[in-house]
Design an enzyme around this catalytic site. Structure first.
Site, PDB file in Angstrom:
ATOM      1  N   GLY A 110       0.792  -1.223   0.000  1.00 46.90           N
ATOM      2  CA  GLY A 110       0.000   0.000   0.000  1.00 46.90           C
ATOM      3  C   GLY A 110       0.820   1.266   0.000  1.00 46.90           C
ATOM      4  N   ARG A 111       2.069   1.183   0.460  1.00 45.92           N
ATOM      5  CA  ARG A 111       2.937   2.359   0.437  1.00 45.92           C
ATOM      6  C   ARG A 111       4.387   1.987   0.119  1.00 45.92           C
ATOM      7  NH1 ARG A 111       3.626   4.037   6.835  1.00 45.92           N
ATOM      8  NH2 ARG A 111       3.607   1.936   7.696  1.00 45.92           N
ATOM      9  N   LYS A 130       9.717   2.662   0.806  1.00 44.87           N
ATOM     10  CA  LYS A 130       8.551   2.636   1.684  1.00 44.87           C
ATOM     11  C   LYS A 130       8.116   4.069   1.963  1.00 44.87           C
ATOM     12  CE  LYS A 130       6.802   0.861   6.082  1.00 44.87           C
ATOM     13  NZ  LYS A 130       7.106   0.032   7.275  1.00 44.87           N
ATOM     14  N   GLY A 143      -0.543   6.150   1.241  1.00 40.17           N
ATOM     15  CA  GLY A 143       0.668   5.707   0.564  1.00 40.17           C
ATOM     16  C   GLY A 143       1.952   6.314   1.075  1.00 40.17           C
ATOM     17  N   ARG A 200       6.075 -12.504   1.285  1.00 43.58           N
ATOM     18  CA  ARG A 200       5.508 -12.756   2.601  1.00 43.58           C
ATOM     19  C   ARG A 200       4.599 -13.989   2.571  1.00 43.58           C
ATOM     20  NH1 ARG A 200       5.102  -7.240   4.629  1.00 43.58           N
ATOM     21  NH2 ARG A 200       6.245  -5.907   3.189  1.00 43.58           N
ATOM     22  N   ASP A 269       0.733 -11.158   6.874  1.00 44.30           N
ATOM     23  CA  ASP A 269       1.304 -10.341   5.806  1.00 44.30           C
ATOM     24  C   ASP A 269       2.583  -9.646   6.256  1.00 44.30           C
ATOM     25  OD1 ASP A 269      -0.884  -8.907   7.321  1.00 44.30           O
ATOM     26  OD2 ASP A 269       0.056  -7.187   6.361  1.00 44.30           O
TER      27      ASP A 269
END
Length: 520
Positions: A110-111, A130, A143, A200, A269
């Site tokens: 997501g980011r 990141k 994000g 992951r 995750d």
């Protein structure tokens, strides 16, 4: 992206990105070669007026990059996401997962945006930004990462590496004054992370949930062929993969427990398929020893408490096993075949318990300066259990205790004062210490040799929350010197470093009020 040294970059691409930073490594497709059902290609979102907060020399060396590279404006532009060098192939990956024990469905980067896979003499290193902006997997988030959490992840990644714990690494932090809303308005930052792969447990869970066995198999083959080739030699390579992941995870968590590290958010995750510590968010190192310490303020049920980490790791491995099951179970298999496949998965996971136990005892024998007794691990249980009970009851500072314990004498208590004074109940300490001394004398331990061995495994310096907080507060005032100073101290955690004695002291009173949560 070709397997060649990166070619000279164009000054500016069609989208207006500067792309002039040239890197001293080859690139290979790596994860990008799996195909686009595993990811989405996209560009990072630029940040205004970026500036260097810090660069980690040890991480830079993994890429063959000199420390002075960070002085180049092109370095800052590339690793904040304002430029896309010719060697980069930016993408965000899709995965799913269980969060706090509940199936959360599709998640994904997501980011985080993967720039490239660097191929070095020491093997592959994925380079990931990141906080580089929105991706298709950001859901309702922005994000971005903030300076506060970026400093924490950066410092802890490198601190854990210096402690010998399997971990992702952190190359740099690039900051920007662009506002980011969390509980309050903070400023943006981008951490450049490194790992052989960022795959992951959740990547496998995603394709299993979508019943995409072909993609699941492709992903498992990628991991085996690139990171665990010995599994291919097994008659059942996918069970061998599961077993290898279980062993690596056991090693990692045993090491966490030994150094007093709490991850804080062990969702599936956030579990690396390589057994690396990944996603430093609401982590913490124990100050006063509390077996039930919860470092994540968002963890209201204590699911991820320090004492629960081994069991949660095992639970997560069961989720991975469930995801991998279709690789050796035919779609139309009957109950008998399914029962057999489940039994094979359990058999692959069974070594986790024994491996964790053996690694746990190995670490703690080393911390105590003891040799393996004739009776094996079980013989050490009474001494260790009584010690943990004592540390818990007395809330003794975990890191200081182990460091000071190295200096006691096996002959008598004449030199006990530095460690004895950590206990409110001195008599309780005296009782345990006499049993410990008796054990040392029974194995004819030499104090000088034992002391050196204990100091080599019991760190003097760990990233306590108040140390990170001090660096963060100064960084908010554009003083990044404390980040670099702390990074340097933590890179030599077992050395005395008398000039840095303050970093090894008991936490100040104000540290007890610090809280970290999932927004950290």
């Amino acid at each position: 992206m070709s397997d060649t040294l990166n070619p000279p970059s164009a000054q500016r691409d069609a989208a207006g990105y500067s792309a002039t930073f040239e890197a001293p490594f080859r690139t290979t497709p790596g994860f990008a070669g799996l195909g686009e059902r595993f990811f989405t290609r996209l560009r990072p979102t630029p940040l205004p007026s970026p500036y260097l907060v810090s660069m980690a020399p040890a991480a830079a060396a993994l890429l063959g990059m000199p420390a002075e590279a960070s002085a180049q404006p092109e370095f800052i532009e590339a690793f904040v996401g304002n430029s896309v060098p010719a060697w980069a192939d930016p993408l965000a990956t899709v995965y799913s997962g269980h969060q706090f024990g509940v199936w959360a469905g599709q998640l994904g980067d997501g980011r985080a945006i993967r720039l490239a896979q660097a191929q070095t003499d020491a093997g592959p290193w994925e380079i990931q930004l990141k906080g580089a902006g929105l991706t298709p997997y950001s859901r309702m988030a922005d994000g971005r990462a903030v300076l506060r959490s970026s400093i924490r992840e950066y410092l802890c990644s490198e601190a854990m590496a210096a402690l010998g714990v399997p971990t992702t690494r952190a190359l740099s932090i690039i900051g920007s004054d662009a506002p980011v809303r969390r509980e309050t308005i903070e400023t943006a930052a981008v951490v450049t992370r490194l790992a052989p792969t960022f795959i992951r447990f959740g990547h496998f869970e995603h394709f299993a949930a979508h019943e995409d066995v072909a993609a699941l198999r492709q992903l498992a083959d990628f991991v085996i062929d690139n990171f665990m080739p010995a599994c291919r030699e097994s008659a059942q390579p996918y069970q061998a993969l599961l077993r290898e992941v279980a062993l690596r995870t056991a090693d990692m968590v045993a090491h966490w427990q030994a150094i007093g590290f709490c991850h804080g958010v062990m969702n599936t995750d956030n579990m690396s398929i390589l057994g690396l510590t990944i996603d430093y968010g609401p982590f913490g190192f124990l100050d006063a020893f509390d077996a039930n310490h919860i470092c994540n303020h968002s963890d209201t049920q204590g699911r991820y408490a320090y004492s629960q980490q081994p069991q949660i790791a095992f639970w997560n491995l069961h989720c991975l096993a469930q995801a991998l099951l279709p690789l050796w179970l035919e779609p139309d298999a009957g109950d008998t075949a399914r029962d057999g496949a489940v039994a094979q998965a359990r058999e692959a996971l069974d070594p986790f318990r024994d491996r964790y136990a053996s690694e746990f005892f190995r670490h703690y024998r080393a911390k105590l300066g003891l040799r393996m007794p004739a009776g094996g691990d079980k013989e050490d249980e009474p001494l260790m259990n009584s010690l943990f009970q004592l540390l818990h009851q007395q809330r003794v500072d975990y890191t200081l205790f182990w460091r000071k314990l190295a200096h006691i004498s096996s002959a008598d208590g004449a030199s006990d004062a530095p460690v004895r004074d950590l206990f409110l109940d001195r008599a309780a300490w005296d009782t345990w210490a006499e049993g410990y001394r008796a054990r040392l004398r029974a194995e004819q331990s030499d104090d000088t040799t034992r002391r050196a061995a204990m100091l080599a495994v019991n760190p003097k310096f760990v990233l306590r929350n108040h140390l990170a907080e001090t660096a963060i507060r100064r960084a908010r005032e554009k003083d990044f010197s404390e980040v670099d100073r702390l990074l340097a101290v933590l890179s030599r955690p077992f050395d005395e470093q008398p000039e840095s004695e303050a970093y090894a002291a008991l936490p100040p009173d104000w540290a007890s009020g610090l809280e970290v949560s999932c927004s950290s």
